[in-house]
Scaffold this motif. Structure first.
Motif, PDB file in Angstrom:
ATOM      1  N   GLY A 102       0.841  -1.194   0.000  1.00 25.15           N
ATOM      2  CA  GLY A 102       0.000   0.000   0.000  1.00 25.15           C
ATOM      3  C   GLY A 102       0.876   1.243   0.000  1.00 25.15           C
ATOM      4  O   GLY A 102       0.572   2.252  -0.650  1.00 25.15           O
ATOM      5  N   PHE A 103       1.997   1.158   0.702  1.00 28.40           N
ATOM      6  CA  PHE A 103       2.948   2.262   0.825  1.00 28.40           C
ATOM      7  C   PHE A 103       3.829   2.382  -0.427  1.00 28.40           C
ATOM      8  O   PHE A 103       3.993   3.466  -0.991  1.00 28.40           O
ATOM      9  CB  PHE A 103       3.796   1.995   2.071  1.00 28.40           C
ATOM     10  N   THR A 104       4.377   1.263  -0.889  1.00 29.44           N
ATOM     11  CA  THR A 104       5.338   1.348  -2.006  1.00 29.44           C
ATOM     12  C   THR A 104       4.672   1.451  -3.381  1.00 29.44           C
ATOM     13  O   THR A 104       5.218   2.062  -4.286  1.00 29.44           O
ATOM     14  CB  THR A 104       6.290   0.135  -2.007  1.00 29.44           C
ATOM     15  N   PHE A 105       3.495   0.828  -3.559  1.00 27.76           N
ATOM     16  CA  PHE A 105       2.861   0.829  -4.889  1.00 27.76           C
ATOM     17  C   PHE A 105       1.480   1.493  -4.910  1.00 27.76           C
ATOM     18  O   PHE A 105       0.873   1.575  -5.980  1.00 27.76           O
ATOM     19  CB  PHE A 105       2.651  -0.616  -5.377  1.00 27.76           C
ATOM     20  N   GLY A 106       0.962   1.887  -3.762  1.00 26.35           N
ATOM     21  CA  GLY A 106      -0.449   2.307  -3.742  1.00 26.35           C
ATOM     22  C   GLY A 106      -1.327   1.117  -4.115  1.00 26.35           C
ATOM     23  O   GLY A 106      -2.379   1.266  -4.733  1.00 26.35           O
ATOM     24  N   ASP A 107      -0.851  -0.092  -3.728  1.00 28.65           N
ATOM     25  CA  ASP A 107      -1.507  -1.336  -4.155  1.00 28.65           C
ATOM     26  C   ASP A 107      -2.575  -1.714  -3.126  1.00 28.65           C
ATOM     27  O   ASP A 107      -2.367  -2.598  -2.290  1.00 28.65           O
ATOM     28  CB  ASP A 107      -0.435  -2.428  -4.275  1.00 28.65           C
ATOM     29  N   GLY A 108      -3.692  -1.001  -3.172  1.00 29.42           N
ATOM     30  CA  GLY A 108      -4.738  -1.272  -2.195  1.00 29.42           C
ATOM     31  C   GLY A 108      -6.079  -0.745  -2.670  1.00 29.42           C
ATOM     32  O   GLY A 108      -6.173  -0.070  -3.709  1.00 29.42           O
ATOM     33  N   VAL A 109      -7.108  -1.086  -1.929  1.00 25.21           N
ATOM     34  CA  VAL A 109      -8.459  -0.582  -2.214  1.00 25.21           C
ATOM     35  C   VAL A 109      -9.036  -0.025  -0.915  1.00 25.21           C
ATOM     36  O   VAL A 109      -8.546  -0.341   0.170  1.00 25.21           O
ATOM     37  CB  VAL A 109      -9.366  -1.694  -2.788  1.00 25.21           C
ATOM     38  N   TYR A 110     -10.079   0.799  -1.041  1.00 22.61           N
ATOM     39  CA  TYR A 110     -10.598   1.447   0.161  1.00 22.61           C
ATOM     40  C   TYR A 110     -12.068   1.802   0.008  1.00 22.61           C
ATOM     41  O   TYR A 110     -12.627   1.733  -1.094  1.00 22.61           O
ATOM     42  CB  TYR A 110      -9.783   2.701   0.492  1.00 22.61           C
ATOM     43  N   GLU A 111     -12.659   2.199   1.112  1.00 24.46           N
ATOM     44  CA  GLU A 111     -14.035   2.714   1.132  1.00 24.46           C
ATOM     45  C   GLU A 111     -14.125   3.854   2.132  1.00 24.46           C
ATOM     46  O   GLU A 111     -13.399   3.870   3.133  1.00 24.46           O
ATOM     47  CB  GLU A 111     -15.032   1.632   1.570  1.00 24.46           C
ATOM     48  N   VAL A 112     -15.012   4.777   1.872  1.00 25.25           N
ATOM     49  CA  VAL A 112     -15.351   5.834   2.827  1.00 25.25           C
ATOM     50  C   VAL A 112     -16.860   5.765   3.028  1.00 25.25           C
ATOM     51  O   VAL A 112     -17.623   5.932   2.075  1.00 25.25           O
ATOM     52  CB  VAL A 112     -14.959   7.233   2.297  1.00 25.25           C
TER      53      VAL A 112
END
Ligand code: PDD
Length: 286
Positions: free
Chosen positions: A23-33
């Motif tokens: 998540g830190f090195t590649f922005g390799d993540g998903v999210y919700e608000v």
């Protein structure tokens, strides 16, 4: 403030994630608000469904996660002192030596926390905003709610530096959405907005506004407006979990319509407030 990290509830200052987390090195993540009104998560099922869709789209299996999202979200919503705010959920592909391909055995990193609503949003949501028009420099999988948000970050920063609140994004002559919101224009009493496809994030607030428009007799056309149509529109609205429904009164410095929040906005805004109060009091469950 307690955060949920990989199954534990810990003070935010003590929460630690590896420097090799993707998540830190590649922005390799998903999210919700997820908005919370009166301790009640708004449209929770729709948000969780979109989270699962985002995970599937980026090749993350939610079967490998033993997270009870309902319980986590409910506990965070309960913790909000004013009862209003947002719950943030994020899953990254975990920590592993840096190489682009998926790691074989890295457990995913799961983070969740709640944030209280700003005082102005509790008293009454931000009702008016100004915007700039910019080329949509993002990729073409805007339907995935991914933490890789550098293009959105740059676009919002450009808006702020221009003294505006949001960037409305133009691709091939069409305005599909904003950097952090969905976009509607109003022409001759009808709402016009881009269809839900890979060029926009299918906003949950967008869906609610379309439902409310149908309920109060405002026709909705799901075709992306052209740039010129937006500039000549009677009204422009943006929607998001943070801004609810907001009137855009200036674009690139020029007034939209009369330069004041218009009648269609007023009706939708009123309908949204009623809807929200019903959620807050438990009179409505979704
Ligand atoms: N973003 N489009 C984009 C690009 C967005 O980032 C958002 C919201 C929306 C509206 O979606 P929803 O109505 O489901 O919030 C549309 C959130 C709030 C964020 O990134 O903080």
């Amino acid at each position: 403030m307690l955060v949920y990290l990989n199954g534990d509830w810990i003070p935010a200052e003590e929460a630690r994630v590896s420097v090799f987390d993707r998540g830190f090195t590649f922005g390799d993540g998903v999210y919700e608000v997820i908005p919370v009104y009166g301790h009640r998560p708004f449209r929770l099922n729709a948000h969780l469904q979109r989270l699962r869709q985002s995970m599937t789209a980026v090749g993350m299996s939610d079967k490998k996660l033993a997270v009870d999202w309902d319980t986590v979200t409910t506990r965070l919503a309960d913790s909000l002192s004013s009862g209003d705010g947002t719950v943030y959920l994020q899953i990254s592909r975990g920590a592993a030596p840096r190489q682009h391909g998926f790691p074989a055995n890295a457990p995913m990193t799961v983070l969740a926390y709640a944030r209280p609503a700003a005082i102005e949003t509790v008293k009454g949501p931000l009702r008016e905003a100004t915007a700039i028009l910019r080329d949509d420099i993002r990729w073409t999988r805007c339907d995935i709610k991914t933490t890789s948000l550098i293009a959105n970050v740059l676009l919002v920063q450009e808006a702020l530096q221009a003294g505006a609140d949001e960037a409305l994004l133009v691709r091939d002559g069409y305005v599909n959405e904003g950097a952090v919101s969905n976009v509607f224009i109003v022409r001759d009493g009808r709402l016009i907005t881009a269809p839900p496809n890979h060029l926009i994030l299918g906003g949950i607030t967008r869906d609610v506004i379309i439902e409310l428009a149908h309920a109060i007799g405002i026709p909705v056309i799901e075709i992306a407006p052209r740039r010129a149509e937006l500039l000549e529109a009677d009204e422009v609205l943006i929607t998001s979990s943070g801004r609810e429904v907001t009137a855009v009164t200036r674009v690139d410095g020029a007034p939209v319509g009369t330069g004041r929040p218009g009648p269609v906005f007023q009706r939708l805004h009123a309908a949204f407030q009623t809807f929200k109060e019903e959620v807050r009091t438990g009179a409505r469950t979704t």
